[in-house]
Each structure stands twice: as C-alpha cells, then as structure tokens.
Design a protein around this motif. Structure first.
Motif, PDB file in Angstrom:
ATOM      1  N   GLY A  86      47.912  43.720  68.962  1.00  0.00           N
ATOM      2  CA  GLY A  86      46.879  44.487  69.661  1.00  0.00           C
ATOM      3  C   GLY A  86      46.129  45.431  68.729  1.00  0.00           C
ATOM      4  O   GLY A  86      45.192  46.105  69.144  1.00  0.00           O
ATOM      5  N   LYS A 141      37.255  34.468  63.836  1.00  0.00           N
ATOM      6  CA  LYS A 141      36.578  33.282  64.297  1.00  0.00           C
ATOM      7  C   LYS A 141      37.381  32.447  65.266  1.00  0.00           C
ATOM      8  O   LYS A 141      36.873  31.519  65.857  1.00  0.00           O
ATOM      9  CB  LYS A 141      36.139  32.401  63.111  1.00  0.00           C
ATOM     10  CG  LYS A 141      36.942  32.526  61.875  1.00  0.00           C
ATOM     11  CD  LYS A 141      36.310  31.743  60.691  1.00  0.00           C
ATOM     12  CE  LYS A 141      37.080  32.140  59.489  1.00  0.00           C
ATOM     13  NZ  LYS A 141      36.897  31.360  58.331  1.00  0.00           N
ATOM     14  N   SER A 184      40.851  40.783  57.683  1.00  0.00           N
ATOM     15  CA  SER A 184      42.129  40.413  58.298  1.00  0.00           C
ATOM     16  C   SER A 184      43.308  41.216  57.767  1.00  0.00           C
ATOM     17  O   SER A 184      43.157  42.115  56.952  1.00  0.00           O
ATOM     18  CB  SER A 184      42.357  38.925  58.099  1.00  0.00           C
ATOM     19  OG  SER A 184      42.426  38.665  56.717  1.00  0.00           O
ATOM     20  N   ASP A 200      44.262  28.905  63.668  1.00  0.00           N
ATOM     21  CA  ASP A 200      44.527  28.266  62.376  1.00  0.00           C
ATOM     22  C   ASP A 200      45.825  28.723  61.737  1.00  0.00           C
ATOM     23  O   ASP A 200      46.392  29.756  62.104  1.00  0.00           O
ATOM     24  CB  ASP A 200      43.412  28.627  61.391  1.00  0.00           C
ATOM     25  CG  ASP A 200      43.517  30.076  60.926  1.00  0.00           C
ATOM     26  OD1 ASP A 200      43.538  30.980  61.793  1.00  0.00           O
ATOM     27  OD2 ASP A 200      43.630  30.324  59.708  1.00  0.00           O
TER      28      ASP A 200
HETATM   29  C1  PRP Z   1      43.717  36.711  65.201  1.00  0.00           C
HETATM   30  C2  PRP Z   1      43.028  36.876  66.553  1.00  0.00           C
HETATM   31  C3  PRP Z   1      42.872  38.361  66.687  1.00  0.00           C
HETATM   32  C4  PRP Z   1      44.028  38.902  65.886  1.00  0.00           C
HETATM   33  C5  PRP Z   1      45.092  39.338  66.828  1.00  0.00           C
HETATM   34  O1  PRP Z   1      42.741  36.679  64.215  1.00  0.00           O
HETATM   35  O2  PRP Z   1      41.796  36.207  66.635  1.00  0.00           O
HETATM   36  O3  PRP Z   1      41.622  38.815  66.188  1.00  0.00           O
HETATM   37  O4  PRP Z   1      44.537  37.859  65.061  1.00  0.00           O
HETATM   38  O5  PRP Z   1      46.164  39.914  66.166  1.00  0.00           O
HETATM   39  P1  PRP Z   1      46.664  41.379  66.500  1.00  0.00           P
HETATM   40  O6  PRP Z   1      46.715  41.537  67.994  1.00  0.00           O
HETATM   41  O7  PRP Z   1      48.053  41.404  65.876  1.00  0.00           O
HETATM   42  O8  PRP Z   1      45.751  42.370  65.861  1.00  0.00           O
HETATM   43  P2  PRP Z   1      43.050  36.177  62.727  1.00  0.00           P
HETATM   44  O9  PRP Z   1      43.347  37.373  61.878  1.00  0.00           O
HETATM   45  O10 PRP Z   1      44.081  35.099  62.778  1.00  0.00           O
HETATM   46  O11 PRP Z   1      41.648  35.617  62.242  1.00  0.00           O
HETATM   47  P3  PRP Z   1      40.782  34.368  62.798  1.00  0.00           P
HETATM   48  O12 PRP Z   1      40.448  34.667  64.240  1.00  0.00           O
HETATM   49  O13 PRP Z   1      39.585  34.377  61.916  1.00  0.00           O
HETATM   50  O14 PRP Z   1      41.610  33.123  62.656  1.00  0.00           O
END
Ligand code: PRP
Length: 184
Positions: A109, A47, A73, A163
């Motif tokens: 990524g 989100k 996540s 967040d």
């Molecule tokens: C964050 C962001 C990406 C991911 C990137 O999401 O929005 O989707 O992490 O990380 P990566 O490149 O190491 O895979 P998050 O898991 O924090 O969830 P949110 O967007 O719901 O806060």
C-alpha cells in the motif's frame, strides 16, 4: 511459447473477465448514485494495470476520462521510505473532479499511499480506489479500497499486465511462478 515457468494458474481468462465485468457494473452504479452525471476521472499508475484498465472501462457505463501517472519503483527506495519519485505526472487538472485510481495490485500500500497524498494536494472532489488484486496480508499503509477484484495470498503473480522482470505481462491469465524462476 514455453509455459514451463508456471506453477499454478490462480485466475483463468474467463474468471478475470467475469470479475472485471462485475467491477465495471459496481463502479457504474456507485458513480450514478453518488455523483449523477459528473465524470469519473480515472487515474492509472503505470504500468501493470494497463490491460485491466482497457477491459474495465468498457464495462463502466458512465462518462469518464483516463489519465496516467508513473513513479519510480522499489529499487529506488520506496519500500523503505514510503517515498517515490513521480516520473510522469497527470496531463490534466483533477481539481474538483472525481478521481478513481485503477491499479493492478496493492501489496504494502506504500505506492498508493504516496500517490494519494500527492493527488489530494491537487484538490479533487473525491478519490476512490479500484484494484484488480489485493494482497492484503502484506499491507503496511491502510487504504480505503472501494472496488476490489480478488484477494490473494502472499504469492508473487504474473500475467494480465503483471510482470516479473518485465516479462509475462501478456499472459491472458494470472499465475504463480515456479521457485526456480526466482533463482536465475
Ligand atoms: C506494482 C503495482 C503497484 C505497486 C503495489 O507496481 O502496480 O503500483 O506494485 O505495491 P505496494 O502496494 O507494495 O506499493 P510495480 O512496482 O510492480 O510496477 P509495474 O506496475 O510497472 O509493473
């Protein structure tokens, strides 16, 4: 509101607004030049990117649609395996369409690498990536990022949609957190 958790403001509201406007202009020019009047099919991964998306699309002067996806996540193993579970899929077909993925941050990524694999199987005409923040030093999966707002070091950041334990998405700027926040 108590702001004592903030270590440093990395990008002010004004700096973000100016960068988002210029990203919108770049995206508009790119799609006009390469795809004429064909629609952009924006896909946002929930989100963290919701504030960025809302601001960005108002600076894209090209026909577009918006759809959302959500995945589970890191706590569920993505970081170790590169595999995640789709908890909300797209509501419309992307076959033969020009997909622009909008993200708040790309770190390892792995999330996007996984999502792109899934999206490719749905037969789009093109897939491009737009991220507000690029923490490139942490990258594991190489990704062709076409539109990038800011590159940042390996700091953990919150605000403007991002967040820490679901808090501080509502800050209008992007900042780092004091060390003691992580100790609680
Ligand atoms: C964050 C962001 C990406 C991911 C990137 O999401 O929005 O989707 O992490 O990380 P990566 O490149 O190491 O895979 P998050 O898991 O924090 O969830 P949110 O967007 O719901 O806060």
């Amino acid at each position: 509101m108590d702001y004592s958790f903030i270590k440093k403001v990395l990008f002010t509201e004004e700096e973000i607004a100016s960068r988002v406007r210029s990203l919108g202009e770049q995206i508009t020019a790119y799609y006009r030049e390469n795809y004429g009047e064909q629609e952009i099919n924006i896909v946002m991964i929930l989100k963290g990117g919701f504030i960025f998306l809302a601001d960005l699309i108002r600076h894209i002067h090209h026909p577009l649609t918006v759809d959302f996806m959500a995945i589970s996540s890191y706590e569920n193993g993505l970081k170790d395996t590169g595999i995640a579970r789709i908890t909300m899929d797209l509501s419309t077909s992307i076959r033969d369409r020009n997909v622009l993925i909008v993200e708040d941050i790309i770190d390892t990524g792995l999330t996007l690498g996984y999502i792109i694999k899934i999206l490719r199987e749905k037969g789009p005409n093109s897939i491009e990536i737009c991220t507000l923040l690029d923490r490139a030093k942490n990258r594991i999966a190489d990704l062709p990022i076409k539109f990038r707002g800011f590159e940042i070091e390996s700091f953990f950041v919150v605000g403007y949609g991002l967040d820490f334990r679901q808090k501080w998405r509502n800050l209008p700027f992007i900042c780092t957190l004091k060390d003691e926040v992580f100790e609680t």
